[in-house]
Design an enzyme around this catalytic site. Structure first.
Site, short mmCIF file in Angstrom:
data_model
loop_
_atom_site.label_atom_id
_atom_site.label_comp_id
_atom_site.label_asym_id
_atom_site.label_seq_id
_atom_site.Cartn_x
_atom_site.Cartn_y
_atom_site.Cartn_z
CG ASP A 23 -2.11 1.02 1.18
OD1 ASP A 23 -2.39 1.45 0.13
OD2 ASP A 23 -2.38 1.28 2.12
CG ASN A 25 1.98 1.34 -5.18
OD1 ASN A 25 2.87 1.22 -4.32
ND2 ASN A 25 1.22 0.51 -5.78
NE ARG A 27 -1.37 6.70 1.23
CZ ARG A 27 -1.53 5.80 2.28
NH1 ARG A 27 -1.44 6.27 3.51
NH2 ARG A 27 -1.93 4.55 2.01
CD1 TRP A 28 7.21 6.50 -2.97
CD2 TRP A 28 6.76 6.72 -5.13
NE1 TRP A 28 8.49 6.37 -3.80
CE2 TRP A 28 8.15 6.45 -5.27
CE3 TRP A 28 6.34 6.77 -6.53
CZ2 TRP A 28 8.99 6.70 -6.17
CZ3 TRP A 28 7.20 6.89 -7.61
CH2 TRP A 28 8.44 6.74 -7.63
CB SER A 68 -8.65 -5.24 -2.97
OG SER A 68 -9.41 -4.14 -3.13
CD GLU A 70 -13.40 -4.91 -1.03
OE1 GLU A 70 -14.32 -5.72 -1.02
OE2 GLU A 70 -12.37 -5.38 -0.71
CG ASN A 71 -7.82 -2.09 -5.06
OD1 ASN A 71 -7.02 -2.89 -4.59
ND2 ASN A 71 -8.11 -1.17 -4.07
CD1 TRP A 72 -12.84 -5.46 -9.01
CD2 TRP A 72 -12.49 -4.83 -10.67
NE1 TRP A 72 -12.36 -6.34 -9.40
CE2 TRP A 72 -11.82 -6.16 -10.72
CE3 TRP A 72 -11.96 -4.14 -11.71
CZ2 TRP A 72 -11.26 -6.75 -11.57
CZ3 TRP A 72 -11.28 -5.17 -12.93
CH2 TRP A 72 -10.93 -6.13 -12.53
NE ARG A 74 -7.73 1.81 -5.46
CZ ARG A 74 -6.35 2.10 -4.92
NH1 ARG A 74 -5.41 2.51 -5.57
NH2 ARG A 74 -6.31 1.68 -3.55
C1 IPE Z 1 -5.54 -2.61 0.04
O1 IPE Z 1 -5.09 -1.22 -0.11
C2 IPE Z 1 -5.31 -3.49 -1.26
C3 IPE Z 1 -4.23 -3.74 -1.68
C4 IPE Z 1 -2.99 -3.13 -1.27
C5 IPE Z 1 -4.03 -4.30 -2.92
P1 IPE Z 1 -6.19 -0.25 -0.41
O2 IPE Z 1 -5.49 1.06 -0.40
O3 IPE Z 1 -7.19 -0.65 -1.37
O4 IPE Z 1 -6.96 -0.36 1.17
P2 IPE Z 1 -7.88 0.80 1.74
O5 IPE Z 1 -8.85 1.46 0.77
O6 IPE Z 1 -6.86 2.08 2.27
O7 IPE Z 1 -8.24 0.21 3.00
C1 IPE Z 2 -1.66 0.23 -3.12
O1 IPE Z 2 -1.47 1.50 -3.16
C2 IPE Z 2 -1.82 -0.36 -4.75
C3 IPE Z 2 -3.19 -0.85 -5.04
C4 IPE Z 2 -4.11 -1.00 -3.94
C5 IPE Z 2 -3.54 -1.44 -6.19
P1 IPE Z 2 -2.57 2.42 -3.26
O2 IPE Z 2 -2.99 2.83 -4.61
O3 IPE Z 2 -3.61 2.18 -2.27
O4 IPE Z 2 -2.06 4.05 -2.73
P2 IPE Z 2 -2.47 4.86 -1.71
O5 IPE Z 2 -2.91 4.13 -0.74
O6 IPE Z 2 -3.74 5.59 -2.44
O7 IPE Z 2 -1.25 5.61 -1.43
MG MG Z 3 -4.15 2.51 -0.61
#
Ligand code: IPE
Ligand code: IPE
Ligand code: MG
Length: 243
Positions: A23, A25, A27-28, A68, A70-72, A74
């Site tokens: 987690d 990426n 913010r980086w 995850s 839930e990432n869909w 985005r």
């Molecule tokens: C968790 O990170 C999922 C992955 C790293 C793949 P998220 O960034 O999706 O989690 P939340 O939304 O902060 O809980």
């Molecule tokens: C984790 O980094 C990668 C995935 C969930 C695919 P994020 O994209 O969640 O990065 P932040 O949490 O927004 O910084």
């Molecule tokens: Mg994240």
């Protein structure tokens, strides 16, 4: 002069199974005024570094959370960029991992990915199936709740078809129907980025995992940070409910 001795495998109890929630990426990238996709690219590159290191130091199972269920949710643009990156990464993995003794497995519902990516997933699994070293579980379109829901469906099917009796439904029968069937539960779960939550990662399997959180964004997470997490793990007293 006293030099700090580098930790050698064998110096400390090593977890058999490590989980990493990759987690931070986004913010980086933001810190560098770059698009989020640039953060994901840096994260993917770091994933290779950490995976190699984990295998070198003798970790037997590594599960990394890459996407995850839930990432869909985005923005479409970010999801598309991630899918392109996964494809590039897997193509590289097919070449590079050929020399590494790592067995790659995918956990999650990969049927939702585009066909080309699904084919690559199958090829990577097949190409590494006979490897005898570290098992790398890539959690893609993975969610702990979805995994448990799937296990319930599989149980029901098996009861209906007579493979399993109702009396045989127990923890073992459930664990055997998870993506991680046959693998030890994670001993240690690491989450960089500063968030302190599971976000639907390995819900069942993490029952007795030790958690280590770091205030470091994933692309900045170094092998030394993994070492630090392993030291913290070694200093923990695990009790599993005992006295
Ligand atoms: C968790 O990170 C999922 C992955 C790293 C793949 P998220 O960034 O999706 O989690 P939340 O939304 O902060 O809980
Ligand atoms: C984790 O980094 C990668 C995935 C969930 C695919 P994020 O994209 O969640 O990065 P932040 O949490 O927004 O910084
Ligand atoms: Mg994240």
């Amino acid at each position: 002069m006293q030099t700090k001795k580098k930790a050698e495998p064998g110096d400390r109890p090593l977890p058999a199974h490590v989980g990493i929630i990759m987690d931070g990426n986004g913010r980086w990238a933001k810190k560098r005024f770059l698009p989020r996709s640039a953060g994901h690219k840096a994260g993917a590159s770091n994933f290779r570094t950490i995976t190699r290191y984990a295998s070198q130091i003798g970790i037997k199972y590594l599960t990394v959370y890459a996407f995850s269920t839930e990432n869909w949710s985005r923005p479409q643009e970010e999801v598309s960029a991630l899918l392109v990156l996964f494809r590039q990464y897997l193509e590289e993995a097919l070449r590079d991992f050929a020399e590494e003794n790592i067995r790659v497995r995918f956990i999650g519902d990969t049927s939702r990915f585009p066909q080309e990516l699904r084919q690559l997933i199958r090829r990577v699994e097949e190409a590494s199936a006979s490897k005898t070293g570290m098992v790398l579980n890539l959690a893609m379109n993975y969610g702990g709740r979805a995994e448990l829901t799937r296990a319930v469906r599989l149980l029901l099917q098996d009861v209906k078809s007579g493979v399993l009796s109702e009396e045989e439904i127990g923890e073992e029968a459930i664990a055997a129907r998870l993506y991680t069937a046959g693998q030890p539960d994670p001993d240690l779960i690491i989450r960089p980025s500063g968030e302190e939550r599971l976000s639907n990662f390995l819900l069942w399997q993490s029952a007795y995992a030790e958690f280590v959180y770091f205030d470091i964004l994933w692309p900045d997470f170094r092998p030394e940070d993994l070492d630090k997490a392993l030291d913290i793990y070694a200093s923990r007293q695990r009790r599993f409910g005992g006295a």
